[in-house]
Scaffold this motif. Structure first.
Motif, PDB file in Angstrom:
ATOM      1  N   TYR A  40       0.016   6.123   5.438  1.00  0.00           N
ATOM      2  CA  TYR A  40      -1.404   6.325   5.180  1.00  0.00           C
ATOM      3  C   TYR A  40      -2.211   5.231   5.864  1.00  0.00           C
ATOM      4  O   TYR A  40      -1.765   4.094   5.983  1.00  0.00           O
ATOM      5  CB  TYR A  40      -1.694   6.357   3.676  1.00  0.00           C
ATOM      6  CG  TYR A  40      -1.259   7.659   3.061  1.00  0.00           C
ATOM      7  CD1 TYR A  40      -2.147   8.728   2.984  1.00  0.00           C
ATOM      8  CD2 TYR A  40       0.039   7.836   2.601  1.00  0.00           C
ATOM      9  CE1 TYR A  40      -1.746   9.944   2.448  1.00  0.00           C
ATOM     10  CE2 TYR A  40       0.450   9.049   2.074  1.00  0.00           C
ATOM     11  CZ  TYR A  40      -0.446  10.098   2.001  1.00  0.00           C
ATOM     12  OH  TYR A  40      -0.044  11.302   1.479  1.00  0.00           O
ATOM     13  N   ILE A  72      -7.834   6.022   0.576  1.00  0.00           N
ATOM     14  CA  ILE A  72      -7.605   5.987  -0.862  1.00  0.00           C
ATOM     15  C   ILE A  72      -8.810   6.626  -1.556  1.00  0.00           C
ATOM     16  O   ILE A  72      -9.946   6.213  -1.331  1.00  0.00           O
ATOM     17  CB  ILE A  72      -7.376   4.542  -1.355  1.00  0.00           C
ATOM     18  CG1 ILE A  72      -6.089   3.984  -0.737  1.00  0.00           C
ATOM     19  CG2 ILE A  72      -7.329   4.490  -2.881  1.00  0.00           C
ATOM     20  CD1 ILE A  72      -5.862   2.510  -1.001  1.00  0.00           C
ATOM     21  N   GLN A  79       4.052   4.200   3.839  1.00  0.00           N
ATOM     22  CA  GLN A  79       4.432   5.604   3.986  1.00  0.00           C
ATOM     23  C   GLN A  79       3.578   6.325   5.038  1.00  0.00           C
ATOM     24  O   GLN A  79       3.684   7.535   5.188  1.00  0.00           O
ATOM     25  CB  GLN A  79       4.322   6.323   2.637  1.00  0.00           C
ATOM     26  CG  GLN A  79       5.294   5.814   1.597  1.00  0.00           C
ATOM     27  CD  GLN A  79       6.741   5.975   2.034  1.00  0.00           C
ATOM     28  OE1 GLN A  79       7.156   7.043   2.476  1.00  0.00           O
ATOM     29  NE2 GLN A  79       7.503   4.905   1.938  1.00  0.00           N
ATOM     30  N   GLU A 112      -2.045  12.954  -2.717  1.00  0.00           N
ATOM     31  CA  GLU A 112      -0.777  12.248  -2.969  1.00  0.00           C
ATOM     32  C   GLU A 112      -1.036  11.052  -3.887  1.00  0.00           C
ATOM     33  O   GLU A 112      -2.052  10.372  -3.768  1.00  0.00           O
ATOM     34  CB  GLU A 112      -0.176  11.773  -1.649  1.00  0.00           C
ATOM     35  CG  GLU A 112       1.201  11.189  -1.762  1.00  0.00           C
ATOM     36  CD  GLU A 112       2.284  12.231  -1.984  1.00  0.00           C
ATOM     37  OE1 GLU A 112       3.301  11.857  -2.591  1.00  0.00           O
ATOM     38  OE2 GLU A 112       2.117  13.384  -1.567  1.00  0.00           O
ATOM     39  N   PHE A 140       0.437   7.387  -5.566  1.00  0.00           N
ATOM     40  CA  PHE A 140       1.358   6.267  -5.442  1.00  0.00           C
ATOM     41  C   PHE A 140       1.133   5.347  -6.637  1.00  0.00           C
ATOM     42  O   PHE A 140       0.003   5.194  -7.103  1.00  0.00           O
ATOM     43  CB  PHE A 140       1.124   5.484  -4.148  1.00  0.00           C
ATOM     44  CG  PHE A 140       1.533   6.234  -2.924  1.00  0.00           C
ATOM     45  CD1 PHE A 140       2.836   6.201  -2.467  1.00  0.00           C
ATOM     46  CD2 PHE A 140       0.603   6.999  -2.239  1.00  0.00           C
ATOM     47  CE1 PHE A 140       3.216   6.909  -1.347  1.00  0.00           C
ATOM     48  CE2 PHE A 140       0.966   7.713  -1.115  1.00  0.00           C
ATOM     49  CZ  PHE A 140       2.280   7.669  -0.662  1.00  0.00           C
ATOM     50  N   ALA A 199       1.677   2.973  -0.183  1.00  0.00           N
ATOM     51  CA  ALA A 199       0.996   4.071   0.523  1.00  0.00           C
ATOM     52  C   ALA A 199       0.897   3.778   2.019  1.00  0.00           C
ATOM     53  O   ALA A 199       1.189   4.648   2.848  1.00  0.00           O
ATOM     54  CB  ALA A 199      -0.389   4.300  -0.079  1.00  0.00           C
ATOM     55  N   MET A 213      -4.583   9.342  -3.006  1.00  0.00           N
ATOM     56  CA  MET A 213      -5.028   9.382  -1.631  1.00  0.00           C
ATOM     57  C   MET A 213      -5.967  10.573  -1.440  1.00  0.00           C
ATOM     58  O   MET A 213      -6.025  11.476  -2.278  1.00  0.00           O
ATOM     59  CB  MET A 213      -3.817   9.487  -0.696  1.00  0.00           C
ATOM     60  CG  MET A 213      -2.735   8.436  -0.950  1.00  0.00           C
ATOM     61  SD  MET A 213      -3.329   6.729  -0.975  1.00  0.00           S
ATOM     62  CE  MET A 213      -3.754   6.498   0.748  1.00  0.00           C
TER      63      MET A 213
END
Length: 135
Positions: free
Chosen positions: A70, A75, A68, A39, A41, A65, A35
């Motif tokens: 985002y 991305i 969670q 972060e 994933f 993502a 991301m």
């Protein structure tokens, strides 16, 4: 993106691949996304005896993502890993999901079993993408 970050993203995609649930095809795929905030994933393909219910690794990672918190277009990069002789591109459904959740220039790193990596982009995978601007 710096080579060290690319290598790490590709390694994440390779390392998650054994978690694939692919008893019907025995075709394991792993994906990793980074991301914009750094972060990571990961996702794997998860098959179902009714193949239409199967979910690909790329979509598993992207949907995780988003679930969670985002937002679309956050991305930074995607890596896809399989045990193939040629570079493993995402399927067309995954490509369309990438169009929805990535910027056109988002880098996509495709791997093959000899460890080589090919860099492309979402736009490179889907040059004439159908987007919300087409609606």
């Amino acid at each position: 993106m710096k080579q060290e970050k690319i290598d790490n993203l590709v390694e994440e995609a390779i390392n998650i691949k054994p978690n694939s649930y692919s008893p019907y095809s025995n075709f394991r795929v792993g994906a990793a996304i980074e991301m914009n905030d750094g972060e990571l994933f990961t996702g794997v393909n998860i098959e179902n005896v009714s193949f239409g219910a199967t979910n690909c690794a790329e979509r598993s990672a992207i949907f995780t993502a988003i679930s969670q918190g985002y937002q679309p277009k956050t991305i930074k990069a995607i890596a896809v890993s399989g045990d193939t002789d040629e570079f493993l591109p995402p399927c067309s459904i995954c490509r369309q999901v990438m169009v929805e959740f990535c910027e056109p220039e988002t880098p996509v790193y495709l791997t093959r079993k000899d460890g080589k990596v090919l860099e492309t982009s979402v736009e490179g995978l889907v040059p004439f993408a159908f987007s919300t601007m087409d609606m």
